[in-house]
Write an enzyme that holds these catalytic residues in place. Sequence first.
Site, PDB file in Angstrom:
ATOM      1  N   ASP A  84       0.875  -1.243  -0.029  1.00 17.72           N
ATOM      2  CA  ASP A  84      -0.018   0.031  -0.153  1.00 17.72           C
ATOM      3  C   ASP A  84       1.057   1.231  -0.009  1.00 17.72           C
ATOM      4  O   ASP A  84       1.679   1.350   1.080  1.00 17.72           O
ATOM      5  CB  ASP A  84      -0.842  -0.016   1.304  1.00 17.72           C
ATOM      6  CG  ASP A  84      -1.888   0.947   1.463  1.00 17.72           C
ATOM      7  OD1 ASP A  84      -2.183   1.546   0.292  1.00 17.72           O
ATOM      8  OD2 ASP A  84      -2.299   1.207   2.401  1.00 17.72           O
ATOM      9  N   HIS A 179      -7.325   9.694   3.972  1.00 21.51           N
ATOM     10  CA  HIS A 179      -7.004   8.838   4.899  1.00 21.51           C
ATOM     11  C   HIS A 179      -7.470   9.387   6.284  1.00 21.51           C
ATOM     12  O   HIS A 179      -7.152  10.637   6.620  1.00 21.51           O
ATOM     13  CB  HIS A 179      -5.407   8.538   4.588  1.00 21.51           C
ATOM     14  CG  HIS A 179      -5.040   7.952   3.610  1.00 21.51           C
ATOM     15  ND1 HIS A 179      -4.289   8.795   2.524  1.00 21.51           N
ATOM     16  CD2 HIS A 179      -5.397   6.873   2.862  1.00 21.51           C
ATOM     17  CE1 HIS A 179      -4.234   7.940   1.609  1.00 21.51           C
ATOM     18  NE2 HIS A 179      -4.804   6.726   1.693  1.00 21.51           N
ATOM     19  N   GLY A 208      -9.051   5.659   1.697  1.00 21.52           N
ATOM     20  CA  GLY A 208      -9.775   6.512   2.604  1.00 21.52           C
ATOM     21  C   GLY A 208     -11.110   6.149   3.064  1.00 21.52           C
ATOM     22  O   GLY A 208     -11.945   6.933   2.875  1.00 21.52           O
TER      23      GLY A 208
HETATM   24  P1  13P Z   1      -8.411   4.836   5.783  1.00 20.34           P
HETATM   25  O1  13P Z   1      -7.395   4.803   7.108  1.00 20.34           O
HETATM   26  O2  13P Z   1      -9.113   6.101   5.981  1.00 20.34           O
HETATM   27  O3  13P Z   1      -9.547   3.633   5.868  1.00 20.34           O
HETATM   28  O4  13P Z   1      -7.792   4.571   4.497  1.00 20.34           O
HETATM   29  C1  13P Z   1      -7.146   3.318   4.180  1.00 20.34           C
HETATM   30  C2  13P Z   1      -6.292   3.803   2.679  1.00 20.34           C
HETATM   31  O5  13P Z   1      -6.932   4.185   2.065  1.00 20.34           O
HETATM   32  C3  13P Z   1      -5.217   2.635   2.591  1.00 20.34           C
HETATM   33  O6  13P Z   1      -4.518   2.941   1.753  1.00 20.34           O
END
Ligand code: 13P
Length: 282
Positions: A84, A179, A208
Amino acid sequence: MLVNTKEMLLDAKRNHYAVPHFNINNLEWTKYILEKSEELKIPVILGVSEGAAKYIGGYHTVVSIVTGLMKDLGITVPVAIHLDHGSSIDSCLKAIDAGFTSVMIDASKYPLDENINITKKVVDYAHQKGVSVEAEVGHIGGTEDNITGTSLNATLGDCITLYKSTGIDSIAPALGSVHGFYQGEPNLDFVMMRRINETLPIPLVLHGGTGIPNYDIEKAIECGIAKININTDLQAVWSKAVRNFLLKDEKVYDPRKVIGSGEDSIKQRIEEIVVLFQTKRG
Ligand code: 13P
């Protein structure tokens, strides 16, 4: 079955549902997510940020944990190990060499030309090894691990150029999501989301996912989102359960009981999320 994200996301795009990307933080979370995905019979993407990989021990450790658990737990559903927000070519290549089946190269902080150059190098290497690649256009704001910053929405032209110049397998256009927790309501650009989805043959990714109201998640899936990233949501749910457990029992010291006290809450939340992501399934 360990796979890349290509087929699972194309199927999701075709059939109007979203594959969940859940970020993992340790062995226990990985186990809970795998067990629940097997129970629900859904494909799942295990998202690993660079920070989480470092915390766990490194890319090889992540791959060993996931493959070991899959064997021991008899996991049969498709599972992808996905880097990620890979922040550099080097980081993506290391993850691929360690056995990740999918990577995101996030060169979105650079001008488009530079984003393309970096992304293309990752795609060339990844595709030789059967690994899928996600890239970001515009910039998704908020706070996560070492990623901070303000949002900059993607344009259709930039999405087309990035896709055509690199051959990426999925695209994460910044369209108003952030995020972490939202300050107020998120304001997603659904019109642009639909246009990008109708123009490009590859699946769209929504980062996010935490804190987006259910009706907006459903609308995003209707507009073509095929993968939704969830991190903060599970962290918050787990922390609340563990905090309550520790407050109730001041004498407990077995780490298995402490960490495990968040298991039911995580699994219940995963199920709610999965049901939501499937509501529009065709
Ligand atoms: P969140 O933490 O807002 O759920 O986002 C996760 C994300 O986009 C990881 O790449």
